[in-house]
Scaffold this active site. Structure first.
Site, PDB file in Angstrom:
ATOM      1  N   GLU A   1     102.267  -6.811  75.629  1.00 24.60           N
ATOM      2  CA  GLU A   1     102.993  -5.737  74.932  1.00 24.60           C
ATOM      3  C   GLU A   1     104.139  -6.305  74.093  1.00 24.60           C
ATOM      4  O   GLU A   1     104.958  -7.071  74.599  1.00 24.60           O
ATOM      5  CB  GLU A   1     103.536  -4.754  75.975  1.00 24.60           C
ATOM      6  CG  GLU A   1     104.202  -3.539  75.366  1.00 24.60           C
ATOM      7  CD  GLU A   1     104.608  -2.502  76.430  1.00 24.60           C
ATOM      8  OE1 GLU A   1     103.951  -2.404  77.495  1.00 24.60           O
ATOM      9  OE2 GLU A   1     105.603  -1.799  76.178  1.00 24.60           O
TER      10      GLU A   1
ATOM     11  N   LYS B   1     108.080   1.794  85.120  1.00 17.44           N
ATOM     12  CA  LYS B   1     107.076   1.023  84.359  1.00 17.44           C
ATOM     13  C   LYS B   1     107.796   0.046  83.436  1.00 17.44           C
ATOM     14  O   LYS B   1     107.386  -1.107  83.272  1.00 17.44           O
ATOM     15  CB  LYS B   1     106.168   1.976  83.576  1.00 17.44           C
ATOM     16  CG  LYS B   1     104.958   1.317  82.930  1.00 17.44           C
ATOM     17  CD  LYS B   1     105.231   0.716  81.566  1.00 17.44           C
ATOM     18  CE  LYS B   1     103.986   0.125  80.961  1.00 17.44           C
ATOM     19  NZ  LYS B   1     104.230  -0.510  79.650  1.00 17.44           N
TER      20      LYS B   1
ATOM     21  N   ASP C   1     100.802 -12.543  92.686  1.00 20.05           N
ATOM     22  CA  ASP C   1      99.942 -11.356  92.807  1.00 20.05           C
ATOM     23  C   ASP C   1     100.736 -10.120  92.349  1.00 20.05           C
ATOM     24  O   ASP C   1     101.535  -9.576  93.105  1.00 20.05           O
ATOM     25  CB  ASP C   1      99.522 -11.244  94.287  1.00 20.05           C
ATOM     26  CG  ASP C   1      98.635 -10.045  94.568  1.00 20.05           C
ATOM     27  OD1 ASP C   1      98.539  -9.143  93.706  1.00 20.05           O
ATOM     28  OD2 ASP C   1      98.044 -10.010  95.660  1.00 20.05           O
TER      29      ASP C   1
ATOM     30  N   HIS D   1     109.446  -1.308  68.046  1.00 22.04           N
ATOM     31  CA  HIS D   1     108.034  -1.617  68.302  1.00 22.04           C
ATOM     32  C   HIS D   1     107.247  -1.827  67.009  1.00 22.04           C
ATOM     33  O   HIS D   1     106.232  -2.488  67.012  1.00 22.04           O
ATOM     34  CB  HIS D   1     107.380  -0.437  69.031  1.00 22.04           C
ATOM     35  CG  HIS D   1     107.542  -0.511  70.528  1.00 22.04           C
ATOM     36  ND1 HIS D   1     106.723   0.155  71.393  1.00 22.04           N
ATOM     37  CD2 HIS D   1     108.420  -1.177  71.296  1.00 22.04           C
ATOM     38  CE1 HIS D   1     107.113  -0.089  72.634  1.00 22.04           C
ATOM     39  NE2 HIS D   1     108.144  -0.887  72.599  1.00 22.04           N
TER      40      HIS D   1
HETATM   41  C1  MEV Z   1     107.186   1.012  77.637  1.00 23.71           C
HETATM   42  O1  MEV Z   1     106.292  -0.007  78.008  1.00 23.71           O
HETATM   43  C2  MEV Z   1     108.319   1.111  78.643  1.00 23.71           C
HETATM   44  C3  MEV Z   1     109.268   2.296  78.426  1.00 23.71           C
HETATM   45  O2  MEV Z   1     108.534   3.499  78.367  1.00 23.71           O
HETATM   46  C4  MEV Z   1     110.227   2.299  79.602  1.00 23.71           C
HETATM   47  C5  MEV Z   1     111.115   3.532  79.677  1.00 23.71           C
HETATM   48  O3  MEV Z   1     110.740   4.585  79.139  1.00 23.71           O
HETATM   49  O4  MEV Z   1     112.182   3.407  80.296  1.00 23.71           O
HETATM   50  C6  MEV Z   1     110.010   2.160  77.120  1.00 23.71           C
END
Ligand code: MEV
Length: 426
Positions: free
Chosen positions: A86, A270, A286, A384
């Site tokens: 990513e 995430k 892992d 991005h």
């Molecule tokens: C994207 O990979 C991760 C985000 O969505 C984390 C977040 O929203 O805090 C940008």
């Protein structure tokens, strides 16, 4: 451009050609040319070795390795290898680590590397009596598994304790759960723990008169925790048209959302795992175990919440903290078999699994800061778009200098789509 040794602050690293970045790593870290070879292109995992790792091998799969710069962890400068597909993750971690530098970087700590092996005991006439018997004889159980892994024992690890819980109500009636607590030192330890649970099973059956069913490690490694904290002076937080206080308070408001809402917490976490997993994968560990542990741990209050916390201190600085299970190793498994993992461990310069665990949680916290800072201000898409446009240009078939040319054109047009990239390529 010259860089002094052992300094992770490399302002122009991102502008360099890949080849020149290799030279910088040779200059500034403990890696040698053989490690660089293992990190570049075809020098990584060979299909012959991959063939011994899993079944039905047909090849190997590559991902980018990037270096996050600017990190100071417990006073030590460290260059962080990250394996991830990513865009913006490596840049985000580096930016957050840069903000952290003027507050002294990240402080991290960890508990001893104790894993939990679970043993399920069924078919007991009296679960409470069986629990008492097992607790009264726990030293016999502990001793029976002490030498399961002589290397770990020699390094000072081994079985530390036996805990026993009773489940009075379940779909199959009452049963016992025994937890064998095993200090696995610098190994992740899944093999040692699983072997130990199998070793003690007959001993536990004899003591309790029951039948041992499952014998397996728990990925909720809540005795093997790593935590990190960071303080960002207020002055560091302003940028572009965003006032420092607005950024600081915006980050805290964003965290508050994740702290009370599982839909937001999943995305917030995430973002943390973007950083955590990238280093876990880079070092041959892992990442499924780490993911499982993280999400289970952050649900321990009964509702799923944020792994991190952001507050203001008395000086007005932004303070972040994180804590999570970190069952990783620097010996055993792929950490030693995979040449790129070995090289990345060399690059990190870690000498123990605890040191690696502490670095990984700092990267998770940095990643969280970068995401919240972007979300609380200009939004995530702006950062991005440049890399996304380049990925689309490549997907459309562009090569060499055409990749940047097409990407720049799409960004300037604010029209970043695969069909536009194909059109421009034509
Ligand atoms: C994207 O990979 C991760 C985000 O969505 C984390 C977040 O929203 O805090 C940008």
């Amino acid at each position: 451009m010259t860089f002094s040794r052992n300094i992770s602050r490399l302002p122009d690293f991102h502008c360099l050609e890949v080849q020149r970045r290799h030279e910088v790593l040779l200059e500034k870290s403990a890696v040698e040319s053989e490690h660089i070879a293992a990190l570049s292109g075809d020098g990584g995992l060979k299909v012959e070795n991959a063939n011994h790792m899993i079944e039905n091998v047909i090849g190997v799969y590559s991902l980018p390795i990037g270096i996050a710069t600017n990190f100071i962890v417990n006073g030590q400068e460290v260059l962080i290898p990250m394996v991830i597909e990513e865009s913006s993750v490596v840049a985000g971690a580096s930016l957050a680590a840069k903000l952290a530098r003027s507050g002294g970087g990240f402080q991290a700590k960890s508990t001893p590397p104790e894993m939990i092996g679970q043993i399920q005991v069924l078919d007991l006439d009296d679960v409470d009596r069986a629990q008492s018997a097992l607790l009264a004889n726990k030293q016999i159980v502990i001793d029976s598994a002490m030498d399961v892994d002589p290397v770990i024992t020699e390094l000072g690890g081994g079985v530390r304790d036996l805990e026993v819980r009773v489940v009075h109500e379940s779909p199959i009636g009452p049963f016992l759960i025994a937890h064998l607590i095993y200090d696995t030192r610098d190994a992740m330890g899944a093999n040692a723990v699983n072997t130990a649970t199998e070793f003690v099973a007959p001993v536990i059956e004899e003591i309790t008169g029951g039948r041992v069913h499952l014998r397996i490690l728990s990925n909720l490694a809540d005795r093997r925790l790593a935590g990190a904290s960071v303080t960002i002076p207020l002055d560091e937080l302003g940028f572009a048209n965003y006032d420092a206080k607005q950024v600081r308070d915006g980050i805290i408001e964003a965290w508050a959302f994740a702290s009370v809402d599982p839909y937001r917490a999943a995305t917030h976490n995430k973002g943390i795992m973007n950083g955590v997993d990238a280093v876990v994968i880079a070092t041959g560990n892992d990442w499924r175990a780490i993911e499982a542990g993280a999400h289970a741990y952050t649900s321990r209050s009964g509702s799923y919440t944020s792994l991190s916390k952001w507050t203001v201190d008395k000086n007005g600085s932004l303070c972040g903290e994180i804590e999570m299970p970190m069952a990783i190793g620097i010996v055993g498994g792929a950490t030693r078999v995979h040449p790129s993992a070995r090289a990345n461990l060399e690059l990190l310069g870690v000498r123990s699994s605890s040191q690696l665990a502490e670095i990984i949680v700092c990267v998770g916290l940095a990643q969280n800061l970068a995401a919240l800072r972007a979300l609380a201000t200009e939004g995530i898409q702006r950062g991005h778009m440049g890399l996304h446009a380049r990925q689309l240009a490549i997907a459309a078939g562009a090569e060499g200098s055409n990749v940047d040319l097409i990407a720049r054109k799409m960004v300037s047009e604010n029209d970043i789509r695969l069909d536009r990239a194909s059109e421009l390529l034509q």
